[in-house]
Design a protein around this motif. Structure first.
Motif, PDB file in Angstrom:
ATOM      1  N   ARG A   1     -22.096   3.296  15.021  1.00 50.65           N
ATOM      2  CA  ARG A   1     -22.887   4.087  14.066  1.00 50.65           C
ATOM      3  C   ARG A   1     -24.244   3.413  13.924  1.00 50.65           C
ATOM      4  NH1 ARG A   1     -21.145   6.827   9.228  1.00 50.65           N
ATOM      5  NH2 ARG A   1     -22.139   5.113   8.101  1.00 50.65           N
ATOM      6  N   VAL A   2     -25.304   4.141  14.239  1.00 46.96           N
ATOM      7  CA  VAL A   2     -26.649   3.559  14.268  1.00 46.96           C
ATOM      8  C   VAL A   2     -27.524   4.262  13.240  1.00 46.96           C
ATOM      9  CG1 VAL A   2     -28.665   3.049  15.698  1.00 46.96           C
ATOM     10  CG2 VAL A   2     -26.377   3.039  16.717  1.00 46.96           C
ATOM     11  N   HIS A   3     -28.246   3.451  12.447  1.00 44.65           N
ATOM     12  CA  HIS A   3     -29.176   3.963  11.444  1.00 44.65           C
ATOM     13  C   HIS A   3     -30.564   3.387  11.726  1.00 44.65           C
ATOM     14  CE1 HIS A   3     -25.560   4.918   8.936  1.00 44.65           C
ATOM     15  NE2 HIS A   3     -25.125   3.777   9.445  1.00 44.65           N
ATOM     16  N   TYR A   4     -31.582   4.097  11.298  1.00 45.76           N
ATOM     17  CA  TYR A   4     -32.961   3.635  11.418  1.00 45.76           C
ATOM     18  C   TYR A   4     -33.562   3.587  10.018  1.00 45.76           C
ATOM     19  CZ  TYR A   4     -32.351   4.662  16.357  1.00 45.76           C
ATOM     20  OH  TYR A   4     -31.882   4.693  17.649  1.00 45.76           O
ATOM     21  N   GLY A   5     -34.175   2.450   9.664  1.00 40.86           N
ATOM     22  CA  GLY A   5     -34.743   2.350   8.336  1.00 40.86           C
ATOM     23  C   GLY A   5     -35.291   0.967   8.046  1.00 40.86           C
ATOM     24  N   LYS A   6     -35.621   0.730   6.774  1.00 39.58           N
ATOM     25  CA  LYS A   6     -36.233  -0.521   6.354  1.00 39.58           C
ATOM     26  C   LYS A   6     -35.218  -1.667   6.336  1.00 39.58           C
ATOM     27  CE  LYS A   6     -39.400   1.891   3.193  1.00 39.58           C
ATOM     28  NZ  LYS A   6     -39.784   2.062   1.762  1.00 39.58           N
ATOM     29  N   LEU A   7     -35.699  -2.847   6.718  1.00 38.25           N
ATOM     30  CA  LEU A   7     -34.924  -4.075   6.611  1.00 38.25           C
ATOM     31  C   LEU A   7     -35.649  -5.020   5.658  1.00 38.25           C
ATOM     32  CD1 LEU A   7     -34.022  -4.751  10.361  1.00 38.25           C
ATOM     33  CD2 LEU A   7     -32.564  -3.731   8.604  1.00 38.25           C
ATOM     34  N   LEU A   8     -34.893  -5.710   4.824  1.00 37.58           N
ATOM     35  CA  LEU A   8     -35.455  -6.626   3.836  1.00 37.58           C
ATOM     36  C   LEU A   8     -35.038  -8.053   4.158  1.00 37.58           C
ATOM     37  CD1 LEU A   8     -36.856  -6.952   0.972  1.00 37.58           C
ATOM     38  CD2 LEU A   8     -34.526  -6.898   0.049  1.00 37.58           C
ATOM     39  N   THR A   9     -35.993  -8.989   4.052  1.00 34.04           N
ATOM     40  CA  THR A   9     -35.697 -10.407   4.241  1.00 34.04           C
ATOM     41  C   THR A   9     -35.835 -11.127   2.905  1.00 34.04           C
ATOM     42  OG1 THR A   9     -36.511 -10.352   6.515  1.00 34.04           O
ATOM     43  CG2 THR A   9     -36.326 -12.513   5.466  1.00 34.04           C
ATOM     44  N   ALA A  10     -34.820 -11.926   2.558  1.00 33.93           N
ATOM     45  CA  ALA A  10     -34.803 -12.687   1.314  1.00 33.93           C
ATOM     46  C   ALA A  10     -34.705 -14.175   1.630  1.00 33.93           C
ATOM     47  CB  ALA A  10     -33.636 -12.250   0.436  1.00 33.93           C
ATOM     48  N   ASP A  11     -34.988 -15.008   0.627  1.00 31.47           N
ATOM     49  CA  ASP A  11     -34.939 -16.460   0.818  1.00 31.47           C
ATOM     50  C   ASP A  11     -33.526 -17.008   0.822  1.00 31.47           C
ATOM     51  OD1 ASP A  11     -37.696 -16.883   1.054  1.00 31.47           O
ATOM     52  OD2 ASP A  11     -37.947 -16.899  -1.117  1.00 31.47           O
ATOM     53  N   GLU A  12     -32.575 -16.275   0.251  1.00 39.38           N
ATOM     54  CA  GLU A  12     -31.183 -16.697   0.242  1.00 39.38           C
ATOM     55  C   GLU A  12     -30.285 -15.480   0.291  1.00 39.38           C
ATOM     56  OE1 GLU A  12     -30.743 -18.993  -3.304  1.00 39.38           O
ATOM     57  OE2 GLU A  12     -30.640 -17.248  -4.607  1.00 39.38           O
TER      58      GLU A  12
ATOM     59  N   LEU B   1     -32.141  -0.719   3.985  1.00 34.81           N
ATOM     60  CA  LEU B   1     -30.744  -0.477   4.355  1.00 34.81           C
ATOM     61  C   LEU B   1     -29.937  -1.761   4.417  1.00 34.81           C
ATOM     62  CD1 LEU B   1     -31.154   2.172   7.219  1.00 34.81           C
ATOM     63  CD2 LEU B   1     -31.068   2.514   4.736  1.00 34.81           C
ATOM     64  N   SER B   2     -30.614  -2.883   4.720  1.00 38.27           N
ATOM     65  CA  SER B   2     -29.901  -4.142   4.933  1.00 38.27           C
ATOM     66  C   SER B   2     -30.801  -5.303   4.548  1.00 38.27           C
ATOM     67  CB  SER B   2     -29.474  -4.261   6.403  1.00 38.27           C
ATOM     68  OG  SER B   2     -28.816  -5.485   6.649  1.00 38.27           O
ATOM     69  N   VAL B   3     -30.166  -6.446   4.213  1.00 37.88           N
ATOM     70  CA  VAL B   3     -30.894  -7.657   3.867  1.00 37.88           C
ATOM     71  C   VAL B   3     -30.422  -8.809   4.744  1.00 37.88           C
ATOM     72  CG1 VAL B   3     -29.253  -8.245   2.011  1.00 37.88           C
ATOM     73  CG2 VAL B   3     -31.577  -9.213   1.983  1.00 37.88           C
ATOM     74  N   ASP B   4     -31.384  -9.658   5.161  1.00 40.65           N
ATOM     75  CA  ASP B   4     -31.057 -10.847   5.930  1.00 40.65           C
ATOM     76  C   ASP B   4     -32.020 -11.944   5.516  1.00 40.65           C
ATOM     77  OD1 ASP B   4     -33.330 -11.177   8.092  1.00 40.65           O
ATOM     78  OD2 ASP B   4     -32.867  -9.047   8.018  1.00 40.65           O
ATOM     79  N   MET B   5     -32.055 -13.051   6.264  1.00 41.58           N
ATOM     80  CA  MET B   5     -32.859 -14.205   5.859  1.00 41.58           C
ATOM     81  C   MET B   5     -33.852 -14.671   6.930  1.00 41.58           C
ATOM     82  SD  MET B   5     -29.820 -16.362   3.953  1.00 41.58           S
ATOM     83  CE  MET B   5     -30.824 -17.834   3.784  1.00 41.58           C
ATOM     84  N   GLU B   6     -34.058 -13.879   7.988  1.00 40.25           N
ATOM     85  CA  GLU B   6     -34.932 -14.333   9.075  1.00 40.25           C
ATOM     86  C   GLU B   6     -35.973 -13.325   9.550  1.00 40.25           C
ATOM     87  OE1 GLU B   6     -31.316 -16.384   8.731  1.00 40.25           O
ATOM     88  OE2 GLU B   6     -31.387 -14.394   9.653  1.00 40.25           O
ATOM     89  N   THR B   7     -35.700 -12.034   9.441  1.00 42.70           N
ATOM     90  CA  THR B   7     -36.479 -11.032  10.164  1.00 42.70           C
ATOM     91  C   THR B   7     -37.965 -11.072   9.856  1.00 42.70           C
ATOM     92  OG1 THR B   7     -34.559  -9.570  10.298  1.00 42.70           O
ATOM     93  CG2 THR B   7     -36.703  -8.574  10.666  1.00 42.70           C
TER      94      THR B   7
END
Length: 259
Positions: free
Chosen positions: A128-139, A157-163
């Motif tokens: 299942r593939v989505h296209y949208g905004k990705l958020l990067t946080a410090d933790e 749509l999603s949060v990570d720590m590197e992008t």
């Protein structure tokens, strides 16, 4: 050639199983796996967790390989209710979380990725593939209520720590960039508060994990659940990346390293 940067070995191993990339070149403290994936020349790297690790690794990658495209890939936490474990998110805009004070949330929009229409893979069975905004946080965003609040405010749509760190380096170095994340924890799921304490300078510290589990054995169950999710999501991510790079039309450059 394409450089694919992930944070940890759990994200890299499934990609390596699908790649022909047995040549390992050490640059500083980073081990690059050189070879091919989906018929494309690639350099693969597990860079460590967090923005600073990502920034240093992206700089080193571009310096050593001058890639046609850098793909920041890996796991992410879901920020919307229709994002399920194993879903693939292709970034259309990268957000960098600046401040979260509960009622006050601020973020920047960083370097936009290339047109995601250049990368495919949604026709691969079982994805299942989505296209949208990705958020990067410090933790890591651990609490379900915070994930839901941040997702509502930002539309990510999603949060990570590197992008965002990789995106910023690519923008400064005039290098094409793409971001791909695979969901491991849904927006409705809490993660243990101790998880952010497990990492020092971007690396998992086993002693901290053992100490936390000794204090609260329930953490073992959470770790086991996330370990299963990591394996499941890692396989999905690797399948998507292989299918996607097979369809990219980039100049064929031999992987090279500093002598």
């Amino acid at each position: 050639m394409i450089a694919i940067l992930v944070a940890v070995r759990q994200e890299l191993k499934p990609i390596l199983r699908r790649a022909d990339a047995n040549h390992v070149v050490r640059q500083e403290h980073l081990d690059f796996h050189e070879g091919t994936l989906g018929g494309q020349p690639v350099a693969l790297l597990a860079l460590g967790i967090g923005k600073e690790c990502a920034r240093i690794a992206a700089e080193m990658t571009i310096h050593c390989y001058r890639p046609d495209l850098v793909i920041s890939a890996g796991f992410g936490g879901g920020l919307q209710s229709d994002m399920h474990a194993g879903d693939i998110i292709v970034g259309t805009e990268i957000l960098d979380l600046r401040k979260d004070q509960g009622s006050t949330l601020t973020w920047d929009s960083t370097h936009k990725p290339i047109d995601p229409g250049r990368i495919h893979g949604e026709d691969t069975p079982g994805l299942r593939v989505h296209y949208g905004k990705l958020l990067t946080a410090d933790e890591m965003v651990l609490r379900a209520e915070n994930k839901a609040r941040i997702g509502k405010a930002t539309g990510a749509l999603s949060v990570d720590m590197e992008t965002s760190a990789v995106a910023a380096v690519c923008a400064a170095r005039n290098t094409d960039f793409l971001a791909v994340r695979c969901i491991t924890d849904k927006v409705s799921e809490n993660l243990p508060d101790e998880f952010n304490d497990f990492f020092v300078l971007g690396q998992l510290r086993a002693k901290r994990v053992i100490s936390s589990c000794a204090r609260d054995p329930r953490i073992l169950g959470d770790l086991a659940r996330l370990g299963y999710r990591a394996k499941y999501s890692g396989d999905k991510l690797a399948r998507f990346l292989q299918a996607a790079v097979e369809q990219l039309h980039l100049p064929t450059l031999a992987a090279r390293s500093l002598q």
